[in-house]
Scaffold this motif. Structure first.
Motif, PDB file in Angstrom:
ATOM      1  N   ASN A   1      55.136  51.815 -11.614  1.00 61.36           N
ATOM      2  CA  ASN A   1      55.827  51.257 -12.646  1.00 61.36           C
ATOM      3  C   ASN A   1      55.580  51.388 -13.852  1.00 61.36           C
ATOM      4  OD1 ASN A   1      53.582  49.989 -13.310  1.00 61.36           O
ATOM      5  ND2 ASN A   1      53.606  48.227 -11.867  1.00 61.36           N
ATOM      6  N   LYS A   2      56.251  50.993 -14.821  1.00 67.91           N
ATOM      7  CA  LYS A   2      56.146  51.469 -16.108  1.00 67.91           C
ATOM      8  C   LYS A   2      54.837  51.221 -16.735  1.00 67.91           C
ATOM      9  CE  LYS A   2      58.597  51.689 -20.563  1.00 67.91           C
ATOM     10  NZ  LYS A   2      59.994  51.083 -21.160  1.00 67.91           N
ATOM     11  N   ALA A   3      54.322  49.721 -16.688  1.00 70.98           N
ATOM     12  CA  ALA A   3      53.011  49.462 -16.897  1.00 70.98           C
ATOM     13  C   ALA A   3      51.983  50.427 -16.790  1.00 70.98           C
ATOM     14  CB  ALA A   3      52.740  48.102 -16.736  1.00 70.98           C
ATOM     15  N   LYS A   4      52.098  50.730 -15.421  1.00 74.36           N
ATOM     16  CA  LYS A   4      50.731  51.570 -14.849  1.00 74.36           C
ATOM     17  C   LYS A   4      50.942  52.909 -15.446  1.00 74.36           C
ATOM     18  CE  LYS A   4      48.559  52.906 -10.637  1.00 74.36           C
ATOM     19  NZ  LYS A   4      48.857  52.789  -9.054  1.00 74.36           N
ATOM     20  N   MET A   5      52.006  53.557 -15.690  1.00 68.02           N
ATOM     21  CA  MET A   5      52.152  54.638 -16.286  1.00 68.02           C
ATOM     22  C   MET A   5      51.652  54.822 -17.889  1.00 68.02           C
ATOM     23  SD  MET A   5      55.800  56.071 -15.033  1.00 68.02           S
ATOM     24  CE  MET A   5      56.412  57.436 -16.435  1.00 68.02           C
ATOM     25  N   VAL A   6      52.218  53.895 -18.548  1.00 72.39           N
ATOM     26  CA  VAL A   6      51.560  53.531 -19.855  1.00 72.39           C
ATOM     27  C   VAL A   6      49.972  53.614 -19.744  1.00 72.39           C
ATOM     28  CG1 VAL A   6      51.635  51.758 -21.768  1.00 72.39           C
ATOM     29  CG2 VAL A   6      53.618  52.431 -20.719  1.00 72.39           C
ATOM     30  N   LEU A   7      49.481  52.517 -19.025  1.00 66.95           N
ATOM     31  CA  LEU A   7      47.860  52.681 -18.863  1.00 66.95           C
ATOM     32  C   LEU A   7      47.406  54.080 -18.772  1.00 66.95           C
ATOM     33  CD1 LEU A   7      47.307  49.264 -17.032  1.00 66.95           C
ATOM     34  CD2 LEU A   7      47.101  50.005 -19.340  1.00 66.95           C
ATOM     35  N   GLN A   8      47.915  54.641 -17.715  1.00 65.94           N
ATOM     36  CA  GLN A   8      47.265  55.900 -17.402  1.00 65.94           C
ATOM     37  C   GLN A   8      47.581  56.992 -18.526  1.00 65.94           C
ATOM     38  OE1 GLN A   8      49.630  57.279 -13.801  1.00 65.94           O
ATOM     39  NE2 GLN A   8      47.720  56.873 -12.601  1.00 65.94           N
ATOM     40  N   ASN A   9      48.555  56.959 -19.105  1.00 69.93           N
ATOM     41  CA  ASN A   9      48.703  57.818 -20.592  1.00 69.93           C
ATOM     42  C   ASN A   9      47.839  57.463 -21.501  1.00 69.93           C
ATOM     43  OD1 ASN A   9      50.820  59.211 -19.113  1.00 69.93           O
ATOM     44  ND2 ASN A   9      52.652  58.230 -19.931  1.00 69.93           N
TER      45      ASN A   9
ATOM     46  N   ARG B   1      45.062  60.247 -23.029  1.00 69.97           N
ATOM     47  CA  ARG B   1      44.949  60.530 -24.374  1.00 69.97           C
ATOM     48  C   ARG B   1      43.682  60.370 -24.939  1.00 69.97           C
ATOM     49  NH1 ARG B   1      49.058  56.782 -25.920  1.00 69.97           N
ATOM     50  NH2 ARG B   1      51.049  57.741 -24.887  1.00 69.97           N
ATOM     51  N   LYS B   2      43.088  59.272 -24.365  1.00 71.56           N
ATOM     52  CA  LYS B   2      41.483  58.842 -24.898  1.00 71.56           C
ATOM     53  C   LYS B   2      40.762  59.952 -24.407  1.00 71.56           C
ATOM     54  CE  LYS B   2      38.108  55.436 -24.519  1.00 71.56           C
ATOM     55  NZ  LYS B   2      37.504  54.127 -23.844  1.00 71.56           N
ATOM     56  N   ASP B   3      40.774  60.550 -23.076  1.00 71.18           N
ATOM     57  CA  ASP B   3      40.049  61.726 -22.698  1.00 71.18           C
ATOM     58  C   ASP B   3      40.315  62.886 -23.436  1.00 71.18           C
ATOM     59  OD1 ASP B   3      39.167  60.043 -20.668  1.00 71.18           O
ATOM     60  OD2 ASP B   3      40.522  60.661 -19.199  1.00 71.18           O
ATOM     61  N   ASN B   4      41.569  62.999 -23.566  1.00 71.57           N
ATOM     62  CA  ASN B   4      41.927  64.377 -24.397  1.00 71.57           C
ATOM     63  C   ASN B   4      41.145  64.290 -25.785  1.00 71.57           C
ATOM     64  OD1 ASN B   4      43.449  65.408 -22.468  1.00 71.57           O
ATOM     65  ND2 ASN B   4      45.564  64.749 -23.374  1.00 71.57           N
TER      66      ASN B   4
ATOM     67  N   PHE C   1      37.543  65.037 -25.442  1.00 73.68           N
ATOM     68  CA  PHE C   1      37.353  66.385 -25.106  1.00 73.68           C
ATOM     69  C   PHE C   1      37.666  67.179 -26.678  1.00 73.68           C
ATOM     70  CE2 PHE C   1      39.203  70.550 -24.161  1.00 73.68           C
ATOM     71  CZ  PHE C   1      38.058  71.131 -23.161  1.00 73.68           C
ATOM     72  N   ASP C   2      38.521  66.764 -27.325  1.00 75.26           N
ATOM     73  CA  ASP C   2      38.704  67.639 -28.668  1.00 75.26           C
ATOM     74  C   ASP C   2      37.617  67.322 -29.621  1.00 75.26           C
ATOM     75  OD1 ASP C   2      41.314  68.473 -27.823  1.00 75.26           O
ATOM     76  OD2 ASP C   2      42.375  66.896 -28.849  1.00 75.26           O
ATOM     77  N   ASP C   3      37.263  66.090 -29.374  1.00 74.35           N
ATOM     78  CA  ASP C   3      35.726  65.798 -30.217  1.00 74.35           C
ATOM     79  C   ASP C   3      34.791  66.960 -30.039  1.00 74.35           C
ATOM     80  OD1 ASP C   3      37.512  64.062 -31.783  1.00 74.35           O
ATOM     81  OD2 ASP C   3      36.287  62.493 -30.491  1.00 74.35           O
ATOM     82  N   ILE C   4      34.561  66.883 -28.394  1.00 75.27           N
ATOM     83  CA  ILE C   4      33.470  67.787 -28.093  1.00 75.27           C
ATOM     84  C   ILE C   4      33.634  69.303 -28.511  1.00 75.27           C
ATOM     85  CG2 ILE C   4      32.375  68.678 -26.057  1.00 75.27           C
ATOM     86  CD1 ILE C   4      32.825  66.021 -24.871  1.00 75.27           C
ATOM     87  N   VAL C   5      34.852  69.678 -28.438  1.00 75.45           N
ATOM     88  CA  VAL C   5      35.352  71.181 -28.825  1.00 75.45           C
ATOM     89  C   VAL C   5      35.320  71.297 -30.177  1.00 75.45           C
ATOM     90  CG1 VAL C   5      37.196  72.646 -29.218  1.00 75.45           C
ATOM     91  CG2 VAL C   5      37.049  71.266 -26.956  1.00 75.45           C
ATOM     92  N   LYS C   6      35.206  70.317 -31.034  1.00 78.74           N
ATOM     93  CA  LYS C   6      35.083  70.318 -32.628  1.00 78.74           C
ATOM     94  C   LYS C   6      33.496  70.577 -32.767  1.00 78.74           C
ATOM     95  CE  LYS C   6      39.198  67.860 -34.085  1.00 78.74           C
ATOM     96  NZ  LYS C   6      39.620  66.649 -34.504  1.00 78.74           N
ATOM     97  N   ILE C   7      32.864  69.665 -32.130  1.00 79.37           N
ATOM     98  CA  ILE C   7      31.370  69.835 -32.463  1.00 79.37           C
ATOM     99  C   ILE C   7      30.730  71.297 -32.162  1.00 79.37           C
ATOM    100  CG2 ILE C   7      29.037  69.029 -31.171  1.00 79.37           C
ATOM    101  CD1 ILE C   7      30.467  66.313 -30.922  1.00 79.37           C
ATOM    102  N   VAL C   8      31.376  71.734 -30.917  1.00 76.57           N
ATOM    103  CA  VAL C   8      30.818  73.036 -30.274  1.00 76.57           C
ATOM    104  C   VAL C   8      31.432  74.105 -31.333  1.00 76.57           C
ATOM    105  CG1 VAL C   8      31.165  74.803 -28.534  1.00 76.57           C
ATOM    106  CG2 VAL C   8      30.665  72.422 -28.119  1.00 76.57           C
TER     107      VAL C   8
END
Length: 61
Positions: A2-10, A14-17, A20-27
């Motif tokens: 369902n659409k609500a579940k897709m929004v939660l997953q996305n 985005r939060k995980d990405n 990860f981007d923050d960690i890449v910037k630190i390195v």
């Protein structure tokens, strides 16, 4: 799925990405600082070698 579940997953992806981007910037920032320190030491070494050669050439003359 369902659409609500897709929004939660996305949102979670985005939060995980972002994390990860923050960690890449630190390195990358640490690598940049390391390169600068190495270059600084190389410059000091070249100055010391130049001074040594200059002094030895004066002694030889």
């Amino acid at each position: 799925m369902n659409k609500a579940k897709m929004v939660l997953q996305n949102t979670g992806m985005r939060k995980d990405n972002q994390q990860f981007d923050d960690i890449v910037k630190i390195v990358e920032s640490a690598k940049d600082r390391a390169y600068r320190k190495v270059n600084e030491e190389l410059i000091l070494m070249y100055q010391e070698v130049g001074k040594y050669i200059s002094e030895k050439s004066k002694e030889a003359a």
